[in-house]
Design a protein around this motif. Structure first.
Motif, short mmCIF file in Angstrom:
data_model
loop_
_atom_site.label_atom_id
_atom_site.label_comp_id
_atom_site.label_asym_id
_atom_site.label_seq_id
_atom_site.Cartn_x
_atom_site.Cartn_y
_atom_site.Cartn_z
N UNK A 156 0.85 -1.19 0.00
CA UNK A 156 0.00 0.00 0.00
C UNK A 156 0.89 1.24 0.00
N UNK A 157 0.80 2.10 -1.03
CA UNK A 157 1.65 3.29 -1.06
C UNK A 157 1.46 4.21 0.15
N UNK A 158 0.27 4.21 0.72
CA UNK A 158 0.04 5.07 1.89
C UNK A 158 0.78 4.55 3.12
N UNK B 249 0.20 13.94 0.56
CA UNK B 249 -0.94 14.67 0.02
C UNK B 249 -0.98 14.58 -1.51
N UNK B 250 0.18 14.63 -2.14
CA UNK B 250 0.24 14.52 -3.60
C UNK B 250 -0.25 13.15 -4.06
N UNK B 251 0.13 12.11 -3.31
CA UNK B 251 -0.36 10.77 -3.68
C UNK B 251 -1.88 10.71 -3.53
N UNK B 252 -2.40 11.26 -2.42
CA UNK B 252 -3.85 11.28 -2.24
C UNK B 252 -4.54 12.01 -3.39
N UNK C 197 -0.81 5.61 -11.06
CA UNK C 197 0.60 5.45 -10.69
C UNK C 197 1.37 6.77 -10.53
N UNK C 198 0.76 7.91 -10.91
CA UNK C 198 1.52 9.17 -10.87
C UNK C 198 1.94 9.55 -9.46
N UNK C 199 1.09 9.24 -8.47
CA UNK C 199 1.38 9.62 -7.10
C UNK C 199 2.62 8.97 -6.52
#
Length: 437
Positions: A280-282, A312-315, A320-322
């Motif tokens: 999970x990226x988060x 915040x940018x990932x959210x 896949x950009x985040x």
């Protein structure tokens, strides 16, 4: 089951996977485990001394744990009995133990191999103890999970852990060469694709042979696959990684230590490994924030800002950009000046608070909202720092019985170098104004 096929005369006609057909016939044919089976390997020494005891085989899939257990029985006079913790229950264990005890009374030993032993619950694991202790069975348990976490301490204390390693590239090459000899034909791949195939195996010998078998099935007569065609024909095997188990903790530990060690390249590698395995990226974003406060702190206050901004940018962007924002944060925290001074100061403050209980702060820094408190001297003598020279009164704010303590010790790196200069300046002012207590 193979004995039943043989008795019926069907064994030659029954299809068998290449990995099964290539199962080693003796310990010298096992590849990739020289630390156990080489001339001075741990298992070799036990066999040479005729002192085989209960063992736990710990290692990734496809490294030879089951094969070695079978071959150990052949190297000794023990009867080999195999159980799987996935398919066996209490009744199966009881039956195996009773049969082993009967053999022991008849002078025959039993080597009981239990695959996936970590899947037995604590009570089931405890049931092994009396039979291991009285010698009814020599237990060999195989597990892909860390025995320290998954096996009872009592069982672990009665068995020696043997660690099986993922097969290195040379071991996989040997397996593929043997497979070509068994099949009587070369793999339908060029040199570059062969190296890609070895990497796809991910240290798993069984996977390497399964992939090779798929290639032989897929190839047209005379066809040779390059790396691109190989990827189309053989879908890449998923990395060995369980987000709830040891692989998860190993990689996040590696990522954190690479950041702490200021190696952005290695940090990016482990970051990519975890994303590739489905992490999970988060979760990674949270860990990067932790790195910013634990290992960088005030040496670069922007690290926390960057880490939170990446989250915040990932959210905002999603996948896949985040992930690129998170990768940028990984590089930032890896290359930032490091300090755990704030982390250590906080821990020291926690210890101090617990050790000394509810000490009263000095009255000079307490408000006096009632006349009684005013008569008791609350707030008396307090100096408003903004009215003091240099906006610094230098008063002592510590409980009288405790005295002044020094918890935060900034390092000579990054922004903390400037903080250190300020603290030295204020300390000098305290001494000059007679309140360096």
């Amino acid at each position: 089951m193979s004995d039943l096929f043989a008795a019926a005369g069907l064994e030659k006609d029954a299809p068998r996977p290449l990995a099964d057909r290539m199962r080693p016939k003796n310990l010298s044919e096992v590849v990739g485990q020289d630390h156990l089976l080489g001339p001075e390997g741990a298992l070799t020494r036990l066999l040479r001394a005729n002192s085989l005891g209960s063992l736990i085989f710990w290692g990734p899939p496809g490294t030879g744990k089951t094969t070695v257990a079978r071959l150990l029985a052949h190297e000794t006079t023990y009867v080999f009995v195999q159980l799987s913790a996935i398919f066996s229950g209490v009744a199966d264990l009881k039956k195996a133990f009773e049969a082993a005890r009967a053999r022991r009374l008849a002078g025959q030993g039993t080597l009981l191999f239990v695959d996936e032993i970590h899947r037995f619950n604590r009570a089931q694991q405890d049931s092994f103890l009396p039979y291991v202790e009285d010698g009814s069975v020599i237990l060999i348990g195989a597990t892909t999970e860390n025995p320290s976490f998954e096996l009872n301490a009592a069982l672990l204390s009665r068995a020696r852990v043997m660690t099986f390693k993922s097969l290195d590239e040379e071991a996989i090459r040997k397996l593929l060469a043997r497979a070509e000899n068994v099949e009587g034909k070369p793999l339908p791949v060029d040199a570059d694709a062969r190296e890609a195939l070895i990497a796809m195996a991910d240290g798993d010998g069984r996977a390497a042979l399964t992939l090779a078998e798929e290639l032989w099935r897929a190839a047209e007569p005379g066809e040779t696959f390059d790396r691109r065609k190989l990827a189309e024909v053989v879908q890449r095997r998923a990395p060995i990684y369980d987000k709830a188990q040891e692989g998860h903790y190993n990689l996040i530990s590696a990522l954190h230590k690479c950041v702490r060690g200021s190696d952005p390249d290695a940090a990016l590698y482990y970051f990519a490994r975890m994303l590739d395995a489905g992490e999970d990226p988060l979760f990674l974003a949270r860990r990067i924030v932790r790195m910013a406060v634990e290992d960088i702190g005030l040496a670069d206050p922007q690290a926390l800002v960057v880490a939170n901004a990446a989250k915040d940018a990932y959210d905002f962007l999603g996948s896949p950009e985040g992930e690129l924002a998170l990768a940028q944060a990984v590089v930032y925290v890896a290359t930032a000046p490091k300090s755990n001074a704030n982390y250590n100061a906080y821990k020291a403050a926690q210890r101090l608070a617990k050790e000394h209980g509810s000490l009263m702060p000095p009255k000079i820094i307490l408000n006096a909202p009632t006349k009684l408190m005013q008569r008791e001297g609350y707030g008396e003598g307090y100096q408003y720092d903004h009215d003091a020279p240099d906006a610094f009164s230098g008063q002592n704010y510590w409980p009288e019985s405790l005295g002044r303590k020094k918890l935060y010790r900034p390092v000579e790196r990054g922004f903390e170098r400037e903080i250190g200069k300020r603290l030295e300046y204020w300390e000098r002012l305290r001494r000059e104004r007679g309140d360096a207590s």
